[in-house]
Enzyme design. Structure first.
Site, short mmCIF file in Angstrom:
data_model
loop_
_atom_site.label_atom_id
_atom_site.label_comp_id
_atom_site.label_asym_id
_atom_site.label_seq_id
_atom_site.Cartn_x
_atom_site.Cartn_y
_atom_site.Cartn_z
N ASP A 120 0.74 -1.01 0.03
CA ASP A 120 0.00 0.04 -0.08
C ASP A 120 1.08 1.34 -0.12
O ASP A 120 2.17 0.97 -0.34
CB ASP A 120 -0.96 -0.21 1.10
CG ASP A 120 -0.41 0.34 2.36
OD1 ASP A 120 0.96 0.30 2.54
OD2 ASP A 120 -0.96 0.34 3.33
N CYS A 143 3.23 -2.98 3.89
CA CYS A 143 2.46 -1.90 4.40
C CYS A 143 3.23 -1.22 5.34
O CYS A 143 4.17 -1.56 5.83
CB CYS A 143 1.06 -2.32 4.61
SG CYS A 143 0.61 -3.18 6.52
N GLY A 144 2.50 -0.22 6.00
CA GLY A 144 3.15 0.44 6.92
C GLY A 144 3.76 -0.28 8.45
O GLY A 144 4.83 -0.31 8.72
N THR A 145 2.77 -1.28 8.91
CA THR A 145 3.27 -2.22 9.80
C THR A 145 3.59 -3.59 9.46
O THR A 145 4.04 -4.40 10.09
CB THR A 145 2.07 -2.30 11.15
OG1 THR A 145 0.87 -2.82 10.41
CG2 THR A 145 1.87 -0.90 11.63
N GLY A 146 2.83 -3.85 8.27
CA GLY A 146 2.93 -5.13 7.78
C GLY A 146 1.82 -6.25 8.38
O GLY A 146 1.41 -7.21 7.99
N GLY A 154 -2.04 -5.34 8.83
CA GLY A 154 -2.87 -5.18 8.08
C GLY A 154 -2.68 -6.36 6.74
O GLY A 154 -3.72 -6.86 6.43
N HIS A 188 10.10 -24.07 9.01
CA HIS A 188 9.02 -24.80 9.92
C HIS A 188 7.50 -24.53 9.01
O HIS A 188 6.63 -25.56 9.21
CB HIS A 188 8.95 -24.16 11.20
CG HIS A 188 10.01 -24.40 11.95
ND1 HIS A 188 10.20 -24.26 13.23
CD2 HIS A 188 11.38 -24.71 11.49
CE1 HIS A 188 11.37 -24.65 13.71
NE2 HIS A 188 12.01 -24.95 12.65
N ARG A 202 7.28 0.93 8.14
CA ARG A 202 7.51 1.93 9.22
C ARG A 202 7.94 1.28 10.45
O ARG A 202 8.00 2.07 11.46
CB ARG A 202 5.89 2.52 9.82
CG ARG A 202 5.28 3.27 8.43
CD ARG A 202 3.98 3.85 8.80
NE ARG A 202 3.55 4.64 7.57
CZ ARG A 202 2.09 4.85 7.18
NH1 ARG A 202 1.14 4.17 7.95
NH2 ARG A 202 1.75 5.30 6.39
N HIS A 237 6.53 -30.94 10.43
CA HIS A 237 6.42 -29.56 9.79
C HIS A 237 5.42 -29.86 8.82
O HIS A 237 4.28 -28.93 8.70
CB HIS A 237 7.38 -28.96 9.39
CG HIS A 237 8.42 -28.43 10.69
ND1 HIS A 237 7.93 -27.79 11.71
CD2 HIS A 237 9.80 -28.62 10.71
CE1 HIS A 237 8.90 -27.60 12.49
NE2 HIS A 237 9.96 -28.05 11.87
N ARG A 246 1.98 -30.40 10.66
CA ARG A 246 1.60 -28.97 11.31
C ARG A 246 0.81 -28.34 10.15
O ARG A 246 -0.23 -27.69 10.22
CB ARG A 246 2.34 -28.42 12.01
CG ARG A 246 2.78 -29.16 13.34
CD ARG A 246 4.31 -28.69 13.77
NE ARG A 246 4.35 -29.81 14.91
CZ ARG A 246 5.60 -29.75 15.47
NH1 ARG A 246 6.60 -29.11 15.19
NH2 ARG A 246 5.89 -30.65 16.49
C1 RB5 Z 1 -1.90 2.78 6.33
O1 RB5 Z 1 -1.85 3.92 6.94
C2 RB5 Z 1 -1.71 1.90 7.40
O2 RB5 Z 1 -2.80 1.63 8.18
C3 RB5 Z 1 -1.07 0.65 6.72
O3 RB5 Z 1 -0.07 0.78 5.88
C4 RB5 Z 1 -0.83 -0.73 7.61
O4 RB5 Z 1 0.18 -0.28 8.57
C5 RB5 Z 1 -1.88 -1.45 8.15
O5 RB5 Z 1 -1.74 -2.34 8.96
#
Ligand code: RB5
Length: 141
Positions: free
Chosen positions: A7, A64-67, A69, A97, A108, A133, A136
């Site tokens: 994203d 994505c920002g955090t990975g 979502g 595994h 981020r 593995h 599982r």
């Molecule tokens: C976008 O702002 C942010 O929500 C998305 O990149 C991600 O971190 C969602 O999990």
């Protein structure tokens, strides 16, 4: 063939990963997004996940920002085992595994230098093929 998608939060890191994969000679299909305009990560998660489960691509990378979502969304697609990794130990272990077929990164959270090492580890580590593995993973499916 490797599928990649992100994203807006993952766009800059995706560009760094694409340059790195080009140097490595890895064939890549880029499912977007193609700029930093705000967009919805499930769209790209689904595109990459379906490319992997259809057999069009062997593995995928999602950013994505955090990975978080984008990995949650990818794991909704049956047959996808998407692992969010912030270190090389996890990337190696999830290949050995879990036979993870999609890697998720948080742009981020994880700096570009480490992210590229995680990508290399994910691509270069084979599944262990250990009976426990395999059992599982079949229980997950
Ligand atoms: C976008 O702002 C942010 O929500 C998305 O990149 C991600 O971190 C969602 O999990």
């Amino acid at each position: 063939m490797l599928a990649i998608g992100c994203d807006h939060g993952g766009y800059a890191l995706k560009q760094e990963i694409l340059a790195h994969l080009k140097k490595r000679g890895v064939e890549v299909k880029d499912f977007g997004t193609y700029n930093e305009d705000s967009c919805d990560y499930p769209v790209y998660a689904r595109a990459v996940a379906q490319a992997v489960t259809s057999g069009e691509c062997e593995r995928g990378i999602l950013i994505c920002g955090t990975g978080i979502g984008i990995s949650i969304a990818a794991n909704k697609v049956p047959g996808v085992r998407c692992a969010l990794c912030g270190d090389c130990f996890s990337a190696q272990a999830t290949r050995e595994h879990n036979d993870a077929n999609v890697l998720a990164l948080g742009a981020r959270v994880t700096g570009p230098g480490l992210a590229l090492k995680i990508v290399d580890t994910f691509l270069d580590t084979p599944f262990s093929n250990d009976e426990r593995h395999i059992r599982r993973i079949s229980l997950i499916e």
